[in-house]
Every structure is written in structure tokens, then in C-alpha cells.
Design an enzyme around this catalytic site. Structure first.
Site, PDB file in Angstrom:
ATOM      1  N   GLU A   1       0.825  -1.200   0.000  1.00 52.31           N
ATOM      2  CA  GLU A   1       0.000   0.000   0.000  1.00 52.31           C
ATOM      3  C   GLU A   1       0.865   1.257   0.000  1.00 52.31           C
ATOM      4  OE1 GLU A   1      -2.790  -0.312   3.302  1.00 52.31           O
ATOM      5  OE2 GLU A   1      -2.666  -2.501   3.212  1.00 52.31           O
TER       6      GLU A   1
ATOM      7  N   GLU B   1     -10.084   5.918   2.677  1.00 47.05           N
ATOM      8  CA  GLU B   1     -10.459   5.180   3.881  1.00 47.05           C
ATOM      9  C   GLU B   1     -10.417   6.133   5.071  1.00 47.05           C
ATOM     10  OE1 GLU B   1      -8.782   1.469   6.666  1.00 47.05           O
ATOM     11  OE2 GLU B   1      -7.819   1.968   4.757  1.00 47.05           O
TER      12      GLU B   1
END
Length: 464
Positions: A268, A379
Site C-alpha cells: 500500500e 479510507e
């Protein structure tokens, strides 16, 4: 680069103005109205809450079981955050010295000896560490090895060396060749975490198949059903308001493989605002990895052994400057993650042509071969600390329907195929966990290729 003005308040909080907050005018000191939180030793920790309201939208949810695993595997319940608060309000003199000894031992492990130290305008301290002494080489499978030479870029990738966009570079100083800049971790950084063991790591939770009380909320575009060897996109950078110190807001790419059980592998990278991890509300460049669904392996940035950094002018975890402004100038960063066909390692490029480093293939199980899914999006953590939905913003804090200059975006989204070539996305799907709070929509055109707009304000009349 936009000019940056700094002002230091009596509480040693740095404020800055990127000439972008038309509605705010200038950087001012926020008055604290809420009761201060206290840390493990009874010390006051002040933070500011801000609430926003916004607009409504529509979204067509497209849900697969694979996506739901990723979206809720790191879910954190509101009760956990209350446990954190109770823990940080406890004062036990007998335990203080023991905990501080453990913290200092951990700091010695991750703060390596430096040949030079740089003071950033935002208060960060950057240590220039010899490249072969960085934390990565504490990993059992990497001990005794040296950083590898840069690999061949994917075909179809046009790059040039670009200006650095990190606040620390405003000092005009850089680390010498043969060293890398590492953001120094402090005692206060670790004290903000729930425990020393969990410092710098996402909180793992059992698999969830529903979105109720999940804690983490997402708005993502994704592709699956093929073999992927990397991904690329440009993301505009904002400074979303995070209204609780145990929450965060991020925008990132996920490169994913595994059975979506305990062996989930992810790589990520993106930008995030995380008061708990960094102690402030600046958007920061970050990385993450795990090989067991966020349980015991992996971490953010260089806070554990794993990621090998090779660049002496980029600091992972450092603040990004400038940022985008609502109905004003837009600033984006490009990210490229791809698998080196020769050695199998996963390399990271930040900006245009700036190689940051790589995740060794030996760290992973499923990602030693290829990825089975790629995701792009945002997120947030919704701790429900006040008994209602958080007002922590995702992206710009505005819904996707507001479009360019107002909503957050990913543009020129691509994946790397088996032949090490960048290709357009096929069958891009979108998903929002809680579309009344944060939404997403996708599209394609001749200039941006595949793109998404996403984000939202959190709490609003339709998201109580």
C-alpha cells in the site's frame, strides 16, 4: 512550489498557509473547547475537533466478497477507542518506569545512528542513516544483504525527475549520497499508540461480511479477476479534517493477493492524515505492507524491518506540500508500484521518476508471484466517539458529484500486465461502504483515462 509561511504558537503547534484556504483566510490558533485527553502518565494532550456538513449523492454499489474482506479485515469498533482512552487516562507510577524502559528500547531499535540530522519546518527531525544500516536489514531474510540497483520501468511509462514536494525539503538540505532520510520516532509518538507492540501497525480484526459498526469506512474503485504486476495513478492531495486523535483519513493504492483469510498479502502507498501516528494533521506520504491480514507482519513506513529505501531525497512519513484548495489550485502526486521482472521485488516510484525503494519479494507469500486485485480510493476511521458518525473527512471533504476542483480524485489509473507493460483498467468497479457519508463514481475520457472522484464530509443530515 507554492510559498509556505510558518508561525509557531505558544503551544508549539505549527501552522501553515499554502495560499489555498480562501474560506479560512489565514492560519490561526484554534481554541480548545473540549475537555483535554490525558496520556498514560496523566499529561494533557490537546486536539481540535471540527464539524462539517455537506451534500447528498447517489451510488450504485457493486459488491464482491473479496472486496468486503479487505474493507473490513482491519475494522475497529468504537468500544476499542474507548478502551484506548481509559488506558491513556490511567496513572500508575509503578508501571511508568517499566513502560518507559520498553519504549526507549524500542526507540533504539528503530532510530538508527545518523551521519547528519535535518530539522524540518513542521517540527519533524530527519536522520540521515547509512543505507545499509536502515531498519529493513534487521529482517532475518535481509540481514547481510545490500540494496539492489534500480530495475527497468514498465513499458509505456514516461518519466522525468521532478521537484520534491515535501515540507522538510524547504530547509534546503538533503541527506548525503549513500544515506537515506528517516523521520525520527519520539517517545510521544509511541505513547499515542494503544501499545508498543501495535505502534506503527493497523489494527487487525476478524473477517467481517457486513458494514455495520465496522469502524473503517471506504470508497474505492477496484479491478480483479486477472493477474496484476503493478499499478499506477495520480492522486490530488488534500488536508482533510480529522476530528478525533484515534481516527485517520487516507487516500491510497492497494496491491493485493491471497485467499482473503489470514494469509492476505498487501502492498500500500498514498497520503494520509493520522494524528495518532504522527501527532499532527498534516497530509503525509506513507507506505504499508502485510503478509498475514494485518495481524503480526508489516507496518507503516520504516517503523519495522521490510521496505528497503534507496532514495536520499524522499522521507517516507514526511508531510506533503503544497495541497489542493477547494475551487482553486489542484496539486497531485503520482504513484507507481510494479514488480521487477528480473528479481521479483515490488518497487515504488513517487512523483515523476523518483524511485523510493522496494518491498523484497522474500517478505511475501502470494505476492511473490502476482497480485489478484488492485484498489484505488479513500479510507477513514469512524470511532463514533460522540455517539454519532464522525465528522472526519475523506479526500477533500466533499462528495464525488462536485467534480474537479472540489472533489478528490484518482486519474490515469493503470495496471501493469504480465509483460511489464502499463495498460488501462478493464471492468473498473466502485464501492462505498456508507454512501451517505462518503461516496464514489468512476469514468473514463481521453485525457485522464480511467478515473474516480470520491470522498465526503462524514456526519451530515443523511449521515447522522
Amino acid at each position: 512550489m507554492a510559498s509556505v509561511h510558518w508561525e509557531k504558537t505558544e503551544e508549539t503547534c505549527f501552522c501553515f498557509d499554502f495560499r489555498r484556504r480562501q474560506e479560512e483566510g489565514k492560519c490561526t490558533k484554534q481554541k480548545q473547547k473540549q475537555k483535554p485527553d490525558r496520556d498514560l502518565f496523566g499529561r494533557t494532550q490537546v486536539h481540535t475537533r471540527r464539524m462539517h456538513s455537506t451534500f447528498s449523492f447517489q451510488i450504485l454499489p457493486i459488491i464482491t466478497s473479496f472486496v468486503f474482506f479487505l474493507l473490513f479485515s482491519t475494522a475497529v469498533s468504537a468500544s476499542q477507542f474507548e478502551d484506548f482512552r481509559r488506558l491513556n487516562q490511567t496513572f500508575r507510577p509503578g508501571e511508568e518506569s517499566k513502560k518507559m524502559r520498553l519504549i526507549r528500547t524500542h526507540l533504539l531499535k528503530i532510530n538508527k545512528p545518523s551521519v547528519k540530522t535535518i530539522q524540518s519546518p513542521d517540527g519533524d527531525i530527519l536522520d540521515c542513516v547509512m543505507v545499509h544500516h536502515q531498519p529493513a536489514f534487521d529482517h532475518p531474510v535481509l540481514k547481510g544483504t545490500r540494496p539492489l540497483d534500480p530495475p527497468e520501468r514498465p513499458y509505456g511509462h514516461h518519466h522525468h525527475e521532478s521537484e520534491m514536494y515535501q515540507l522538510w525539503s524547504l530547509s534546503g538540505e538533503y541527506c548525503p549520497e549513500g544515506t537515506i532520510p528517516i523521520r525520527r520516532t519520539t517517545e510521544q509518538d509511541i505513547l499515542r499508540a494503544s501499545s508498543i507492540k501495535r505502534f506503527g501497525r493497523k489494527i487487525a480484526r476478524p473477517v467481517r461480511r457486513d458494514s455495520s459498526n465496522g469502524g473503517h469506512e471506504h470508497a474505492v474503485g477496484y479491478v480483479s479477476g486477472d493477474q496484476y504486476y503493478g499499478a499506477k495513478a495520480s492522486i490530488n492531495v488534500w488536508d482533510p479534517k480529522v476530528t478525533d486523535r484515534f481516527e485517520f483519513s487516507l487516500s491510497q493504492m492497494w496491491v493485493i493477493s491471497g485467499s482473503f483469510g489470514d494469509d492476505l498479502n498487501t502492498i500500500e502507498a498514498g497520503w494520509q492524515v493520522s494524528p495518532e501516528l504522527y501527532g499532527d494533521n498534516y497530509p503525509r506520504f506513507f507506505t504499508y505492507w502485510t503478509t498475514d491480514a494485518y495481524q503480526a507482519t508489516g507496518c507503516y513506513n520504516l517503523l519495522c524491518s521490510g521496505f528497503v529505501q534507496t532514495n536520499n531525497r524522499i522521507a517516507i512519513g514526511a508531510a506533503i506540500s503544497p495541497t489542493s484548495s477547494y475551487n482553486g489550485g489542484q496539486f497531485d502526486i503520482s504513484l507507481l508500484i510494479w514488480k521487477d521482472p528480473k528479481h521479483g521485488n515490488w518497487w515504488l516510484e513517487f512523483g515523476s521518476g523518483v524511485l523510493v525503494g522496494y518491498w523484497p519479494a522474500s517478505l511475501f507469500t502470494h505476492l511473490r508471484d502476482h497480485a489478484s486485485m488492485v484498489q484505488f480510493g479513500g479510507e477513514v476511521v469512524n470511532s463514533q466517539a460522540t455517539g454519532s458518525h464522525t465528522s472526519t473527512e475523506m479526500g477533500s471533504g466533499h462528495f464525488s458529484g462536485e467534480g474537479f476542483g472540489k472533489a478528490s480524485y484518482f486519474r490515469n489509473m493503470q495496471v501493469v500486465d504480465w509483460d511489464n507493460s502499463l495498460i488501462p483498467l478493464s471492468n473498473l468497479k466502485v464501492l462505498a461502504d456508507n454512501p451517505n457519508c462518503y461516496d464514489i463514481r468512476g469514468g473514463i475520457n481521453n485525457v485522464w483515462g480511467n478515473y474516480i472522484y470520491y470522498g465526503g464530509p462524514g456526519k451530515n443530515p443523511k449521515c447522522p
